[in-house]
Design a protein around this motif. Structure first.
Motif, PDB file in Angstrom:
ATOM      1  N   SER A   1       0.822  -1.054  -0.018  1.00  0.00           N
ATOM      2  CA  SER A   1      -0.018  -0.010  -0.064  1.00  0.00           C
ATOM      3  C   SER A   1       0.989   1.164   0.034  1.00  0.00           C
ATOM      4  CB  SER A   1      -0.820   0.073   1.155  1.00  0.00           C
ATOM      5  OG  SER A   1      -1.758   1.184   1.230  1.00  0.00           O
ATOM      6  N   GLY A   2       0.599   2.237  -0.847  1.00  0.00           N
ATOM      7  CA  GLY A   2       1.253   3.495  -0.738  1.00  0.00           C
ATOM      8  C   GLY A   2       2.391   3.525  -1.776  1.00  0.00           C
TER       9      GLY A   2
ATOM     10  N   GLY B   1       5.883   5.397   8.564  1.00  0.00           N
ATOM     11  CA  GLY B   1       4.986   4.306   8.283  1.00  0.00           C
ATOM     12  C   GLY B   1       5.215   3.022   8.896  1.00  0.00           C
ATOM     13  N   ILE B   2       6.667   3.242   9.778  1.00  0.00           N
ATOM     14  CA  ILE B   2       7.236   1.801   9.962  1.00  0.00           C
ATOM     15  C   ILE B   2       6.748   1.402  11.662  1.00  0.00           C
ATOM     16  CG2 ILE B   2       9.377   0.649  10.651  1.00  0.00           C
ATOM     17  CD1 ILE B   2      10.669   2.416   8.755  1.00  0.00           C
ATOM     18  N   LYS B   3       5.685   0.533  11.505  1.00  0.00           N
ATOM     19  CA  LYS B   3       5.264   0.465  12.604  1.00  0.00           C
ATOM     20  C   LYS B   3       5.712  -0.780  13.673  1.00  0.00           C
ATOM     21  CE  LYS B   3       0.770   2.191  11.044  1.00  0.00           C
ATOM     22  NZ  LYS B   3      -0.683   1.826  10.574  1.00  0.00           N
ATOM     23  N   ASP B   4       6.246  -1.689  12.906  1.00  0.00           N
ATOM     24  CA  ASP B   4       6.945  -2.871  13.458  1.00  0.00           C
ATOM     25  C   ASP B   4       8.288  -3.040  13.198  1.00  0.00           C
ATOM     26  OD1 ASP B   4       6.973  -5.601  14.663  1.00  0.00           O
ATOM     27  OD2 ASP B   4       6.271  -6.517  12.708  1.00  0.00           O
ATOM     28  N   PHE B   5       9.342  -2.959  14.145  1.00  0.00           N
ATOM     29  CA  PHE B   5      10.426  -2.962  14.262  1.00  0.00           C
ATOM     30  C   PHE B   5      10.965  -3.487  15.580  1.00  0.00           C
ATOM     31  CE2 PHE B   5      10.099   1.020  16.397  1.00  0.00           C
ATOM     32  CZ  PHE B   5      11.364   1.144  17.452  1.00  0.00           C
ATOM     33  N   GLN B   6      12.283  -4.125  15.700  1.00  0.00           N
ATOM     34  CA  GLN B   6      12.771  -4.397  17.091  1.00  0.00           C
ATOM     35  C   GLN B   6      14.234  -3.911  17.091  1.00  0.00           C
ATOM     36  OE1 GLN B   6      12.920  -8.819  17.566  1.00  0.00           O
ATOM     37  NE2 GLN B   6      10.398  -8.662  17.074  1.00  0.00           N
ATOM     38  N   TRP B   7      14.706  -3.547  18.106  1.00  0.00           N
ATOM     39  CA  TRP B   7      16.282  -3.024  18.382  1.00  0.00           C
ATOM     40  C   TRP B   7      16.775  -3.628  19.643  1.00  0.00           C
ATOM     41  CZ3 TRP B   7      17.338   2.354  16.461  1.00  0.00           C
ATOM     42  CH2 TRP B   7      18.775   2.719  16.098  1.00  0.00           C
ATOM     43  N   LYS B   8      17.838  -4.306  19.320  1.00  0.00           N
ATOM     44  CA  LYS B   8      18.329  -4.984  20.475  1.00  0.00           C
ATOM     45  C   LYS B   8      19.163  -4.173  21.329  1.00  0.00           C
ATOM     46  CE  LYS B   8      21.403  -9.187  21.434  1.00  0.00           C
ATOM     47  NZ  LYS B   8      22.272 -10.164  20.681  1.00  0.00           N
TER      48      LYS B   8
ATOM     49  N   LYS C   1      13.860  13.893   2.971  1.00  0.00           N
ATOM     50  CA  LYS C   1      12.526  14.282   2.927  1.00  0.00           C
ATOM     51  C   LYS C   1      11.670  13.068   2.877  1.00  0.00           C
ATOM     52  CE  LYS C   1      11.350  18.141   0.685  1.00  0.00           C
ATOM     53  NZ  LYS C   1      10.920  19.249  -0.031  1.00  0.00           N
ATOM     54  N   TRP C   2      10.500  12.887   3.284  1.00  0.00           N
ATOM     55  CA  TRP C   2       9.550  11.895   2.768  1.00  0.00           C
ATOM     56  C   TRP C   2       8.138  12.542   2.686  1.00  0.00           C
ATOM     57  CZ3 TRP C   2       9.386   6.970   1.908  1.00  0.00           C
ATOM     58  CH2 TRP C   2       8.028   6.312   1.979  1.00  0.00           C
ATOM     59  N   LYS C   3       7.676  12.297   1.529  1.00  0.00           N
ATOM     60  CA  LYS C   3       6.542  13.005   1.325  1.00  0.00           C
ATOM     61  C   LYS C   3       6.095  14.289   1.521  1.00  0.00           C
ATOM     62  CE  LYS C   3       4.321   8.249   1.048  1.00  0.00           C
ATOM     63  NZ  LYS C   3       3.053   7.408   1.631  1.00  0.00           N
TER      64      LYS C   3
ATOM     65  N   LYS D   1      11.991   2.493   2.391  1.00  0.00           N
ATOM     66  CA  LYS D   1      11.703   3.635   2.749  1.00  0.00           C
ATOM     67  C   LYS D   1      13.074   4.496   3.341  1.00  0.00           C
ATOM     68  CE  LYS D   1       6.892   2.139   4.452  1.00  0.00           C
ATOM     69  NZ  LYS D   1       6.155   1.945   5.275  1.00  0.00           N
ATOM     70  N   ILE D   2      13.726   3.804   4.161  1.00  0.00           N
ATOM     71  CA  ILE D   2      14.858   4.519   4.665  1.00  0.00           C
ATOM     72  C   ILE D   2      15.722   5.056   3.299  1.00  0.00           C
ATOM     73  CG2 ILE D   2      17.145   4.086   5.836  1.00  0.00           C
ATOM     74  CD1 ILE D   2      15.033   4.315   7.791  1.00  0.00           C
ATOM     75  N   GLY D   3      15.923   4.038   2.349  1.00  0.00           N
ATOM     76  CA  GLY D   3      16.614   4.480   1.123  1.00  0.00           C
ATOM     77  C   GLY D   3      16.127   5.453   0.399  1.00  0.00           C
ATOM     78  N   ILE D   4      14.584   5.742   0.423  1.00  0.00           N
ATOM     79  CA  ILE D   4      14.063   6.727  -0.403  1.00  0.00           C
ATOM     80  C   ILE D   4      14.170   8.130   0.351  1.00  0.00           C
ATOM     81  CG2 ILE D   4      11.807   7.728  -0.852  1.00  0.00           C
ATOM     82  CD1 ILE D   4      10.742   4.786  -1.389  1.00  0.00           C
ATOM     83  N   LEU D   5      13.988   7.985   1.722  1.00  0.00           N
ATOM     84  CA  LEU D   5      14.473   9.194   2.665  1.00  0.00           C
ATOM     85  C   LEU D   5      15.808   9.654   2.379  1.00  0.00           C
ATOM     86  CD1 LEU D   5      13.495  11.067   5.041  1.00  0.00           C
ATOM     87  CD2 LEU D   5      14.950   9.532   6.354  1.00  0.00           C
TER      88      LEU D   5
END
Length: 320
Positions: A5-6, A185-192, A224-226, A214-218
């Motif tokens: 989506s998007g 729009g990154i809702k699911d992540f984990q960071w040790k 900038k993002w959108k 998305k990180i690459g596009i930024l």
């Protein structure tokens, strides 16, 4: 296949990429320890590969791609005034280093970002076995004068994570979630985290492949993002400059981003995030091109396979 989506989708022909070479790459990926690949050009997803359908929305261990995300978080902290300057000395954040015999207190934040601190940490094994990672890093001697040589080291990345917490009063994971991941729009992540609860600077992040894109596009769009500025253009520009040459031929280091200067002398320069096992975000501004890889390759030599495939089957085939 259901589209994300998007995102807009296109094909190889309209993106002026070789459909034949992409098909050849898929065959090789199928035979190797690759997991996913996304090719994006001119604002559209052109090509996707998933070894298993479940990998499409599965969190991937991105290993040292974490470092480049940490660079973005540092930029956000600087943009918001938590970090005054990249020339700030470590002793400003860690007064205990003022009396350090090696002069670690005089190391600048820029030297941490470019991995030119000179702190001798040949591997992570001993640090992982310690109960206080930061204290262990401070106990290490200097292999050379700070600012003179680049030595790839997760010690510098972990120092950067500690600086962010000291400067901002929040840790890197919290800043990332609020000011970077949520807007993307990154809702699911984990960071040790390390034994003291500090987000691991050098690795430990898990993201979906599409969120790596998305990180690459930024980064491609100068922070900038959108139409929304998440990281300042000034920071992004400095982050992907070749500040320090590395031991790898043609590869330089910026602020926790890698820069490849004109591979073979006839291809455009690009910058990228790289993680052990075949995790990559390649960004080619001249071609408006991004490619994401994730994998489960073993060993350093095997881990560069996606780099080679990117050059041979994507970058070399672009028609301007």
């Amino acid at each position: 296949m259901e589209s994300y989506s998007g995102f807009n989708y296109g094909n190889a022909e309209e993106a002026q990429l070789s459909e034949e070479k992409l098909a050849e790459m898929n065959q090789k990926l199928e035979q190797e320890e690759a997991k996913t690949c996304i090719v994006y050009r001119n604002g559209r997803i052109i090509h996707e590969y998933y070894k298993h359908a479940s990998l499409r929305n599965e969190l991937q261990i991105v290993n040292s791609v974490t470092k480049s995300v940490l660079s973005l978080v540092t930029g956000i902290a600087a943009d918001k005034g938590f970090i005054a300057s990249t020339e700030t000395l470590l002793s400003e954040y860690f007064p205990e280093l003022s009396d350090d015999m090696d002069g670690k207190g005089n190391i600048t934040l820029k030297q941490v970002l470019t991995m030119t601190t000179g702190i001798d940490l040949p591997g992570n094994k001993e640090m992982l076995q310690s109960e206080d990672w930061l204290k262990f890093i401070w106990s290490r001697s200097l292999r050379n004068e700070p600012g003179t040589k680049m030595h790839y080291s997760s010690a510098d990345s972990h120092i950067l994570s500690a600086v962010i917490r000291k400067a901002a009063g929040k840790d890197a994971s919290e800043i990332a979630e609020e000011y970077l991941f949520s807007p993307l729009g990154i809702k699911d992540f984990q960071w040790k985290r390390d034994p003291a609860g500090l987000p691991v600077g050098g690795w430990g992040l898990k993201l979906r492949s599409i969120d790596m894109l998305k990180i690459g596009i930024l980064a491609l769009n100068h922070g900038k993002w959108k139409e929304r500025k998440l990281v300042s253009e000034r920071w992004m520009g400095d982050a992907v400059k070749p500040h320090a040459p590395s031991k790898a031929p043609g590869q330089h280091y910026g602020y926790h981003w890698w820069i490849s200067k004109s591979p073979g002398g006839n291809l455009p320069s690009f910058f990228y995030a790289a993680g052990r096992g075949g995790q990559y975000i390649f960004i080619v501004p001249e071609y408006d091109l991004i490619t994401v890889f994730t994998g489960n390759y073993s060993g350093e030599k095997e881990s560069i396979r996606p780099y080679q495939l990117f050059i041979q089957h994507i970058l070399r085939t672009v028609k301007e």
